[in-house]
Write a protein that holds these residues in place. Structure first.
Motif, short mmCIF file in Angstrom:
data_model
loop_
_atom_site.label_atom_id
_atom_site.label_comp_id
_atom_site.label_asym_id
_atom_site.label_seq_id
_atom_site.Cartn_x
_atom_site.Cartn_y
_atom_site.Cartn_z
N LYS A 239 -19.63 20.13 -67.54
CA LYS A 239 -19.00 21.46 -67.97
C LYS A 239 -17.76 22.04 -67.28
N HIS A 240 -17.59 21.25 -66.12
CA HIS A 240 -16.45 21.64 -65.39
C HIS A 240 -15.09 20.77 -65.59
N LEU A 241 -15.05 19.67 -66.05
CA LEU A 241 -13.98 19.02 -66.35
C LEU A 241 -13.58 19.13 -67.95
N PRO A 242 -12.36 18.53 -68.12
CA PRO A 242 -12.03 18.59 -69.59
C PRO A 242 -12.94 18.15 -70.78
N THR A 243 -13.24 18.87 -71.67
CA THR A 243 -14.19 18.54 -72.64
C THR A 243 -13.91 17.10 -73.37
N ASP A 244 -12.66 16.74 -73.15
CA ASP A 244 -12.12 15.16 -73.70
C ASP A 244 -12.84 14.56 -72.66
N TYR A 245 -13.47 13.43 -73.12
CA TYR A 245 -14.17 12.26 -72.11
C TYR A 245 -13.19 11.43 -71.69
N GLU A 246 -12.12 11.20 -72.15
CA GLU A 246 -11.18 10.37 -71.72
C GLU A 246 -10.45 10.92 -70.59
N LYS A 247 -10.21 12.24 -70.82
CA LYS A 247 -9.46 13.03 -69.91
C LYS A 247 -10.29 13.13 -68.52
N ALA A 248 -11.48 13.72 -68.78
CA ALA A 248 -12.39 13.74 -67.60
C ALA A 248 -12.56 12.58 -66.88
N LEU A 249 -12.81 11.49 -67.42
CA LEU A 249 -13.18 10.11 -67.06
C LEU A 249 -11.85 9.65 -66.23
N ALA A 250 -10.56 9.91 -66.59
CA ALA A 250 -9.26 9.54 -65.96
C ALA A 250 -9.31 10.42 -64.68
N ILE A 251 -9.75 11.56 -64.53
CA ILE A 251 -9.84 12.35 -63.22
C ILE A 251 -10.76 11.57 -62.18
N LEU A 252 -12.00 11.58 -62.74
CA LEU A 252 -13.10 10.70 -62.05
C LEU A 252 -12.72 9.42 -61.39
N LEU A 253 -12.07 8.63 -62.27
CA LEU A 253 -11.60 7.24 -61.84
C LEU A 253 -10.74 7.47 -60.35
N LYS A 254 -9.90 8.66 -60.56
CA LYS A 254 -8.91 8.85 -59.35
C LYS A 254 -9.59 9.27 -57.96
N ILE A 255 -10.86 9.42 -58.21
CA ILE A 255 -11.45 9.91 -56.69
C ILE A 255 -12.33 8.90 -56.40
N LEU A 256 -12.48 7.68 -56.78
CA LEU A 256 -13.55 6.52 -56.61
C LEU A 256 -13.01 6.08 -54.93
N GLY A 257 -11.90 6.25 -54.51
CA GLY A 257 -11.66 5.68 -53.16
C GLY A 257 -11.48 4.18 -53.14
N PRO A 258 -11.46 3.66 -51.70
CA PRO A 258 -11.17 2.20 -51.74
C PRO A 258 -12.30 1.39 -52.09
N LEU B 54 -13.86 1.91 -72.73
CA LEU B 54 -13.29 2.76 -71.71
C LEU B 54 -14.50 2.92 -70.53
N SER B 55 -15.66 3.07 -71.17
CA SER B 55 -16.78 3.30 -70.18
C SER B 55 -17.11 1.96 -69.54
N LEU B 56 -17.07 0.86 -70.20
CA LEU B 56 -17.41 -0.69 -69.51
C LEU B 56 -16.28 -0.66 -68.43
N HIS B 57 -15.08 -0.29 -68.70
CA HIS B 57 -14.23 -0.60 -67.63
C HIS B 57 -14.40 0.29 -66.44
N ALA B 58 -14.81 1.70 -66.68
CA ALA B 58 -15.19 2.42 -65.49
C ALA B 58 -16.16 1.79 -64.70
N MET B 59 -17.19 1.62 -65.36
CA MET B 59 -18.19 0.82 -64.68
C MET B 59 -17.76 -0.25 -63.79
N TYR B 60 -16.90 -1.21 -64.08
CA TYR B 60 -16.28 -2.16 -63.47
C TYR B 60 -15.96 -1.94 -62.27
N GLU B 61 -15.02 -0.56 -62.39
CA GLU B 61 -14.45 -0.05 -61.24
C GLU B 61 -15.34 0.74 -60.14
N ILE B 62 -16.33 1.21 -60.77
CA ILE B 62 -17.28 2.11 -59.93
C ILE B 62 -18.13 1.08 -59.16
N THR B 63 -18.58 -0.06 -59.96
CA THR B 63 -19.32 -0.91 -59.07
C THR B 63 -18.97 -1.52 -58.03
#
Length: 260
Positions: free
Chosen positions: A61-80, A112-121
């Motif tokens: 509800k607080h990120l951009p409604t476009d999933y790609e834009k929202a995910l791009a923001i979240l991927l930048k906060i993952l840290g090392p 896009l989501s599988l790439h995100a999981m790859y980074e999150i994990t």
């Protein structure tokens, strides 16, 4: 000695403040106060998984409604990346809502989501996030697994085993891949000699899950694997067969003796 605090209590106002600070640095329009207040109210009297889901929903509800834009923001906060094989839930716990965000809202953006999981994990885990994707399109996930299973990062290799476990703790049960344990076993075979104890433990737990689905197929596969390979790790075999061994299954006991 410090007092033990159940993990669920980390998902509260303090976590919301931490996430808000990280996100606002990448997305200045993020309404920090609204996000923190909503999380503080809605996690009250909820258990761990419900708290994580609440935070993921409020992020949506607080990120951009476009999933790609929202995910791009979240991927930048993952840290090392986590360079060790510990701390997934102690150091990386704050990323649980991010993984849940991908789990809940990303299926229309599969790659896009599988790439995100790859980074999150590499920092936390995607073993829960990947499960609805497996159910939706196991073939597409399997294509990714062929690369992940050879990845240099042990967290990524472990995801192939842990994410596909039929009886993963804390997760809804899923059937074997394409309803055939042979598909699971074909993945595990490539991880049986993995150098990481972290991966090996997951493989053993996965085998144990499969013995509850189709014990005959697993025992036949293990017998062939032991016959065809030298230097089989006895810990994987014994841990993988622990439920059958406990029930005094004769073939499981014999296989356990073979690797001693």
């Amino acid at each position: 000695m410090s007092e033990y605090i159940p993990l669920k209590y980390y998902f509260d106002r303090e976590l919301a403040l931490h996430l808000a600070d990280l996100i606002q640095s990448q997305y200045p329009r993020f309404t920090r106060t609204s996000f923190v207040d909503a999380v503080s109210i809605e996690v009250e009297n909820k258990e761990l998984k419900a708290r994580v889901e609440v935070i993921a929903n409020i992020l949506m509800k607080h990120l951009p409604t476009d999933y790609e834009k929202a995910l791009a923001i979240l991927l930048k906060i993952l840290g090392p990346e986590n360079k060790t094989e510990e701390g997934m839930f102690t150091n990386g716990y704050f990323l649980m809502p991010v993984a849940c965000f991908v789990e809940k809202f990303g299926q229309d953006h599969f790659d896009l989501s599988l790439h995100a999981m790859y980074e999150i994990t590499k920092r936390h885990t995607s073993e829960y996030a990947i499960r609805p994707y497996l159910i939706a399109n196991s073939d597409r996930c399997m294509d990714y697994f062929q690369f992940w299973i050879k990845d240099s990062n042990s967290h990524v290799r472990r995801l192939v085993s842990e994410g596909t476990r039929p009886r993963l703790p804390w997760a809804k049960r899923i059937p074997p891949l394409k309803n055939d344990v042979q598909n699971n076993l074909s993945l595990l075979e490539k991880l049986m000699c993995d150098r990481s104890r972290y991966v090996q433990k997951s493989v053993a737990n996965h085998i144990n899950d499969l013995t509850k689905e189709n014990p005959a197929a697993v025992l036949k596969w293990l017998q062939k694997y032991i016959s065809d390979n030298n230097g089989v790790d006895p810990k994987i075999i014994k841990n993988g067969l622990r439920t059958l061994i406990k029930s005094n299954d004769e073939q499981a006991l014999e296989l356990s003796r073979q690797v001693e």
